[in-house]
Design a protein around this motif. Structure first.
Motif, PDB file in Angstrom:
ATOM      1  N   ASP A  38      36.525  45.943  38.937  1.00 25.08           N
ATOM      2  CA  ASP A  38      35.474  46.622  38.184  1.00 25.08           C
ATOM      3  C   ASP A  38      35.579  48.135  38.330  1.00 25.08           C
ATOM      4  OD1 ASP A  38      34.530  44.107  37.509  1.00 25.08           O
ATOM      5  OD2 ASP A  38      32.965  44.095  39.031  1.00 25.08           O
ATOM      6  N   ILE A  39      35.801  48.580  39.561  1.00 25.15           N
ATOM      7  CA  ILE A  39      35.967  50.018  39.800  1.00 25.15           C
ATOM      8  C   ILE A  39      37.183  50.543  39.040  1.00 25.15           C
ATOM      9  CG2 ILE A  39      36.563  51.727  41.560  1.00 25.15           C
ATOM     10  CD1 ILE A  39      33.678  50.918  41.734  1.00 25.15           C
ATOM     11  N   LEU A  81      29.715  45.247  44.617  1.00 19.05           N
ATOM     12  CA  LEU A  81      29.843  46.483  43.852  1.00 19.05           C
ATOM     13  C   LEU A  81      28.998  47.625  44.402  1.00 19.05           C
ATOM     14  CD1 LEU A  81      30.020  45.698  40.018  1.00 19.05           C
ATOM     15  CD2 LEU A  81      31.552  47.147  41.357  1.00 19.05           C
ATOM     16  N   THR A 141      28.888  39.403  42.724  1.00 19.89           N
ATOM     17  CA  THR A 141      29.681  40.549  42.270  1.00 19.89           C
ATOM     18  C   THR A 141      28.932  41.858  42.485  1.00 19.89           C
ATOM     19  OG1 THR A 141      28.891  40.315  39.999  1.00 19.89           O
ATOM     20  CG2 THR A 141      30.904  39.167  40.570  1.00 19.89           C
ATOM     21  N   GLY A 187      34.886  43.353  42.631  1.00 18.53           N
ATOM     22  CA  GLY A 187      34.405  44.719  42.715  1.00 18.53           C
ATOM     23  C   GLY A 187      35.510  45.738  42.539  1.00 18.53           C
ATOM     24  N   TYR A 200      26.349  47.126  33.652  1.00 17.56           N
ATOM     25  CA  TYR A 200      27.016  45.971  34.259  1.00 17.56           C
ATOM     26  C   TYR A 200      26.079  44.776  34.147  1.00 17.56           C
ATOM     27  CZ  TYR A 200      30.168  43.483  37.407  1.00 17.56           C
ATOM     28  OH  TYR A 200      31.066  42.591  37.937  1.00 17.56           O
TER      29      TYR A 200
END
Length: 244
Positions: free
Chosen positions: A77-78, A108, A104, A74, A161
């Motif tokens: 991803d950010i 997130l 995930t 996470g 996503y």
């Protein structure tokens, strides 16, 4: 980063070596705790990372917790979204595919809630986000839209996503076969996409993103994977006190 790594695993079962012989995870972690400054645990059983953290004196990093959480994924991803869009605040995020078992996306949504993002949860009925997660998001004032249309999701999303339908999580293989090909991202779908939309995927992919999509300028899933190296280096530096 100058450290040494001790790998303790049974390759076939993905279990800590001694637990395959009947040892509890608490005992195994208590032993490993004497050898390491940081423990990174990845386990197919949900809740194992939490039990490990309770047993250890040193920092424990959750590297994937069954169908529960995957916080370091996470974070990277950010970071990828920040690099690509310049911000996370106020973006519309579409999470699509396997939202029931995908750890995930479970991590997130907590991050996206902190940034006040609008969330589109697009999945087949059998793979919807767990209802308790959706309730908590809405109770926190997050705008959540649940749909079963991939085309509708890409029309409004700043970030798409995509998740893999996880065959290994299904108790019955026939149930997996019914949903595995329902959500496919291809060139035809991208014609419906919001301008500037980026596509992320935690990898590995199977067939949920067509190979032709790799040439799309906003297809960032391989860069996303590369970013994981640097984000995880930063996490290790933080928990060991290497940076202030």
């Amino acid at each position: 980063m100058g450290g040494a790594v001790i790998t303790v695993a049974e390759s076939e079962t993905n279990q800590i070596s001694s637990t395959a012989k009947g040892e509890t995870i608490q005992d195994a972690i208590s032993v490993i705790d004497g050898y390491a400054d940081v423990i990174v645990i990845r386990n197919p059983v949900t809740g194992t990372a939490d039990r490990a953290a309770q047993a250890a004196l040193h920092p424990v990093i959750n590297g994937g917790d069954g169908s529960g959480q995957h916080p370091t994924q996470g974070l990277l991803d950010i970071y990828t979204i920040m690099k690509a869009k310049g911000r996370v605040e106020g973006l519309t995020i579409a999470l699509v595919g396997d939202l029931k078992y995908g750890r995930t996306v479970h991590s997130l949504v907590d991050f996206f809630a902190l940034y006040g993002c609008d969330l589109i949860l697009a999945s087949p009925e059998a793979l919807k986000m767990p209802p308790e997660i959706v309730r908590n998001l809405r109770a926190g004032g997050i705008n959540v839209k649940e749909i079963d249309s991939l085309k509708e999701a890409v029309a409004d999303a700043d970030v798409l996503y995509v998740t893999r339908v996880q065959k290994e999580r299904f108790p019955i293989v026939a149930e997996y076969d019914q949903v595995k090909d329902l959500f496919i991202v291809d060139q035809d779908l991208l014609r419906e996409a919001k301008e500037g939309m980026i596509i992320l995927h935690p990898l590995p992919r199977v067939n949920e993103i067509a190979l032709e999509v790799d040439s799309y300028p906003g297809a960032l899933y391989f860069q996303q994977a590369h970013n994981g190296l640097f984000v995880r280096m930063a996490i290790l530096a933080l928990v060991t006190g290497s940076v202030l």
